[in-house]
Scaffold this active site. Structure first.
Site, short mmCIF file in Angstrom:
data_model
loop_
_atom_site.label_atom_id
_atom_site.label_comp_id
_atom_site.label_asym_id
_atom_site.label_seq_id
_atom_site.Cartn_x
_atom_site.Cartn_y
_atom_site.Cartn_z
N ASP A 233 0.88 -1.18 0.00
CA ASP A 233 0.00 0.00 0.00
C ASP A 233 0.92 1.23 0.00
OD1 ASP A 233 0.86 -0.63 2.62
OD2 ASP A 233 -0.82 0.42 3.55
N ASP B 259 6.81 0.98 2.11
CA ASP B 259 6.53 0.01 1.04
C ASP B 259 7.47 0.28 -0.14
OD1 ASP B 259 3.38 -0.94 1.72
OD2 ASP B 259 3.96 1.03 2.41
C1 BDR Z 1 2.58 -0.54 8.56
O1 BDR Z 1 1.53 0.40 8.32
C2 BDR Z 1 1.84 1.20 7.21
O2 BDR Z 1 1.66 2.53 7.52
C3 BDR Z 1 3.27 0.91 6.83
O3 BDR Z 1 3.44 0.97 5.43
C4 BDR Z 1 3.52 -0.46 7.38
O4 BDR Z 1 3.17 -1.45 6.45
C5 BDR Z 1 3.23 -0.22 9.89
O5 BDR Z 1 2.28 -0.29 10.91
CA CA Z 2 2.73 -0.87 4.11
#
Ligand code: BDR
Ligand code: CA
Length: 330
Positions: free
Chosen positions: A12, A17
């Site tokens: 996402d 990521d």
């Molecule tokens: C996860 O939540 C998202 O904000 C980040 O990409 C990570 O996958 C961390 O809690």
């Molecule tokens: Ca993520």
């Protein structure tokens, strides 16, 4: 036959990521066969566009499949998820609020396109045709993976391993009880926990102990390599946001959660204090909604279903990340 680990990343994108995709593509021990996108840090159009931007930066040819734009069921319940839009804060002297993920990554607009096949069908087709040698690495909400499991449960017998970023036993980041990826689609996470697949969980307990710091991003900028610079940009953005929103022990550092999950695929020793235990998700809609419940008992009457890492080797993770980006050749 190649002994590289074949993986499908589910993202996402998202600042961490983005780093995960870059490292997965550049780690010679990994064969990144495809990338699926899901709504999470931002809505699906943003997470997909950001993923394509990273693909273009890498000049890569892996397919990108757009997936689910909404959680399986949790948004049906009024007030369950409120109107969560990610943590943000307005700081004096800055024109925009600070947030961990901006809508767009600061990379040129994408040129490459998504594949016509939806991510859920891509999972089903690819896994059913495979020899059981594909590892799934979901680093966002588990909607696509769980949806594929619901449509074609036989894929569960075809998955080599699921190495996922999500959850926390002693740490949370989105609610009093929950980590973001699990909180964003708790039912999907429980479906994955019940899948019978081999599962390794890379939770906040591990990722928050593997922070990348400003000395390391400064070093990345000396490499004069566009991928190293993009990683430094993502991490520096995170360092600034974390220092205001979720300060870590070292203030000029931040976790790069999703990249640690990728590292763990090919370098399992990066995870420390790994428990083989029973993990379930609270889907009750109360205070603990989306909590990862890790059975603390030595004797458990529920079958153990996951390896859950309580710690990590920060230095190994940081040097792996540097090595990955140094391999990029424009
Ligand atoms: C996860 O939540 C998202 O904000 C980040 O990409 C990570 O996958 C961390 O809690
Ligand atoms: Ca993520």
């Amino acid at each position: 036959m190649s002994d590289k680990r074949k993986i499908i990343l589910d993202v996402d994108t998202g600042t961490d990521d983005a780093v995960a995709i870059m490292c997965a593509y550049l780690d010679p021990a990994i064969d990144l066969i495809g990338v699926c996108t899901v709504a999470g840090n931002k809505t699906l159009p943003f997470t997909t566009e950001n993923t394509l931007r990273v693909k273009d930066l890498l000049k890569a040819d892996f397919p990108v499949h757009k997936g689910c734009s909404v959680a399986m069921v949790s948004t049906l319940l009024p007030n369950r998820h409120g109107d969560y839009k990610g943590q943000r804060t307005q700081v004096e002297g800055m024109d925009k609020p600070i947030e961990i993920h901006t809508d767009y990554l600061e990379l040129p607009p994408s040129v490459s396109k998504v594949e016509p096949e939806h991510a859920v069908w891509y999972y089903i087709d690819t896994l059913m045709k495979s020899d059981g040698d594909i590892t799934l690495v979901p680093v966002g909400p588990l909607t696509n993976v769980a949806m594929a499991m619901r449509i074609e449960p036989e894929i569960c017998g075809k998955i080599k391993e699921i190495v996922l970023m999500g959850g926390g036993r002693n740490r949370t980041n989105t609610s009093i009880a929950a980590e973001f990826n699990i909180w964003a689609d708790p039912e999907a996470a429980q479906i994955v926990m019940d899948s019978g697949c081999p599962i390794r969980i890379v939770p906040l307990d591990a990722t928050q102990r593997a922070c990348i710091n400003a000395d390391e991003t400064k070093y990345l900028r000396t490499l004069n390599n566009p991928v190293a610079t993009a990683v430094a940009d993502c991490v520096d953005h995170r360092i600034l946001a974390y220092s205001h929103l979720q300060p870590m022990e070292r203030l000029d550092s931040a976790p790069v959660h999703d990249a640690l999950a990728v590292c763990a695929v090919a370098h399992p020793e990066v995870l420390k204090d790994v428990l083989f235990t029973r993990v379930d998700i609270d889907i009750s809609g109360g205070f603990a909604d989306g909590q990862t419940i890790v059975d603390p008992r030595a004797y458990t009457d529920r079958p153990r279903n996951a390896y859950f890492a309580m710690n990590s080797d920060r230095d190994l993770f940081a040097s792996w990340m540097m090595d990955c980006v140094k391999r990029f050749q424009a």
